[in-house]
Design an enzyme around this catalytic site. Structure first.
Site, mmCIF file in Angstrom:
data_model
loop_
_atom_site.group_PDB
_atom_site.id
_atom_site.type_symbol
_atom_site.label_atom_id
_atom_site.label_comp_id
_atom_site.label_asym_id
_atom_site.label_seq_id
_atom_site.Cartn_x
_atom_site.Cartn_y
_atom_site.Cartn_z
ATOM 1 N N GLN A 94 -1.952 1.821 12.496
ATOM 2 C CA GLN A 94 -0.456 1.920 11.902
ATOM 3 C C GLN A 94 0.453 1.042 12.946
ATOM 4 O O GLN A 94 1.686 0.767 12.483
ATOM 5 C CB GLN A 94 -0.275 3.589 11.884
ATOM 6 C CG GLN A 94 -0.982 4.119 10.938
ATOM 7 C CD GLN A 94 -0.425 5.396 10.831
ATOM 8 O OE1 GLN A 94 -0.752 6.256 11.454
ATOM 9 N NE2 GLN A 94 0.536 5.879 9.950
ATOM 10 N N CYS B 68 2.944 10.194 5.381
ATOM 11 C CA CYS B 68 2.394 9.356 6.219
ATOM 12 C C CYS B 68 3.488 8.209 6.459
ATOM 13 O O CYS B 68 4.284 7.937 5.871
ATOM 14 C CB CYS B 68 1.259 8.542 5.688
ATOM 15 S SG CYS B 68 0.352 7.468 6.575
ATOM 16 N N LEU B 69 3.359 7.973 7.997
ATOM 17 C CA LEU B 69 4.608 7.170 8.355
ATOM 18 C C LEU B 69 4.418 5.780 7.734
ATOM 19 O O LEU B 69 5.357 5.073 7.911
ATOM 20 C CB LEU B 69 4.441 7.070 9.950
ATOM 21 C CG LEU B 69 4.730 8.356 10.618
ATOM 22 C CD1 LEU B 69 4.626 8.404 12.209
ATOM 23 C CD2 LEU B 69 6.286 8.785 10.342
ATOM 24 N N HIS C 108 -6.443 13.425 9.135
ATOM 25 C CA HIS C 108 -5.624 12.317 8.474
ATOM 26 C C HIS C 108 -5.782 11.113 9.283
ATOM 27 O O HIS C 108 -5.893 10.070 8.819
ATOM 28 C CB HIS C 108 -4.227 12.754 8.271
ATOM 29 C CG HIS C 108 -3.147 11.992 8.010
ATOM 30 N ND1 HIS C 108 -2.421 12.194 6.786
ATOM 31 C CD2 HIS C 108 -2.673 10.761 8.435
ATOM 32 C CE1 HIS C 108 -1.843 11.051 6.663
ATOM 33 N NE2 HIS C 108 -1.747 10.170 7.538
ATOM 34 N N GLU C 109 -5.551 11.517 10.702
ATOM 35 C CA GLU C 109 -5.473 10.242 11.594
ATOM 36 C C GLU C 109 -7.001 9.621 11.752
ATOM 37 O O GLU C 109 -6.989 8.602 11.958
ATOM 38 C CB GLU C 109 -4.924 10.801 13.087
ATOM 39 C CG GLU C 109 -3.560 11.122 13.111
ATOM 40 C CD GLU C 109 -2.596 10.365 12.244
ATOM 41 O OE1 GLU C 109 -2.708 9.290 12.314
ATOM 42 O OE2 GLU C 109 -1.681 11.118 11.468
ATOM 43 N N HIS D 68 -7.417 7.280 9.109
ATOM 44 C CA HIS D 68 -6.927 5.815 9.156
ATOM 45 C C HIS D 68 -7.782 5.010 9.914
ATOM 46 O O HIS D 68 -7.866 3.829 9.752
ATOM 47 C CB HIS D 68 -5.406 6.079 10.203
ATOM 48 C CG HIS D 68 -4.296 6.430 9.329
ATOM 49 N ND1 HIS D 68 -3.876 5.490 8.548
ATOM 50 C CD2 HIS D 68 -3.636 7.454 9.247
ATOM 51 C CE1 HIS D 68 -2.734 5.860 7.818
ATOM 52 N NE2 HIS D 68 -2.690 7.177 8.665
HETATM 53 NI NI NI Z 1 -0.810 8.659 8.027
#
Ligand code: NI
Length: 173
Positions: free
Chosen positions: A51, A94-95, A136-137, A140
């Site tokens: 990210q 999510c960012l 979640h992380e 990614h």
């Molecule tokens: Ni996320």
């Protein structure tokens, strides 16, 4: 420390299968510190290296969002080794997907094996929202976004929202 630019969908780095961390050096520590600062500034409860444009298996999580320094977890090369307790459905965002949120099913408990910044292995058992943030992380790091878990009408809606996000990015560019 520095606040890093957060990559937004459809940035291709969000779809990369990240490579393991092998160098536990000062650069890794700096990256992790910058990611914690970036996560807190966003604000968010987690952030994964892709990210911020780095294709490494590194993630940071803080479900207190900066309120309690003891809650900050740096996970190097994390993997889920066990999940249990059935599935729970809660709203996630999510960012990297601004403006998009939906209910996602995740395991209630996860056991994660990871390394710290000194390469020491550790195991972590997490429950509920904490387990959700970690899952979640870790997704990614394999190029998986929370919208990938949606099915049926929710998936269709997410597809439309993602297309809108991509179109907006083109207008801005
Ligand atoms: Ni996320």
């Amino acid at each position: 420390m520095a606040i890093l630019a957060i990559r937004i969908y459809p940035d291709p780095v969000l779809r990369v299968n990240c490579r393991p961390v092998t160098e536990f050096d000062a650069r890794l520590k700096k990256l992790a510190a910058d990611m914690v600062e970036t996560m807190h500034a966003a604000p968010g409860v987690g952030l994964a290296a892709p990210q911020v444009g780095v294709e490494l298996r590194l993630a940071v999580v803080d479900v207190s969002v900066g309120e309690d320094p003891s809650q900050v977890r740096v996970l190097v090369n994390p993997e889920v080794v066990e999940h249990s307790g059935g599935l729970e459905s809660e709203v996630e965002g999510c960012l990297s997907l601004p403006g998009i949120s939906d209910k996602v099913e995740r395991p209630l408990f996860v056991t994660v094996r990871a390394q710290d910044l000194e390469a020491h292995p550790f195991e972590l058992r997490a429950e509920g929202y904490y387990a959700r943030a970690i899952s979640h992380e870790i997704d990614h790091l394999d190029g998986i976004l929370f919208t990938d878990h949606l099915r049926g009408l929710r998936r269709e809606r997410a597809r439309r929202q993602l297309k809108k996000l991509a179109d907006e990015l083109q207008v801005r560019a």
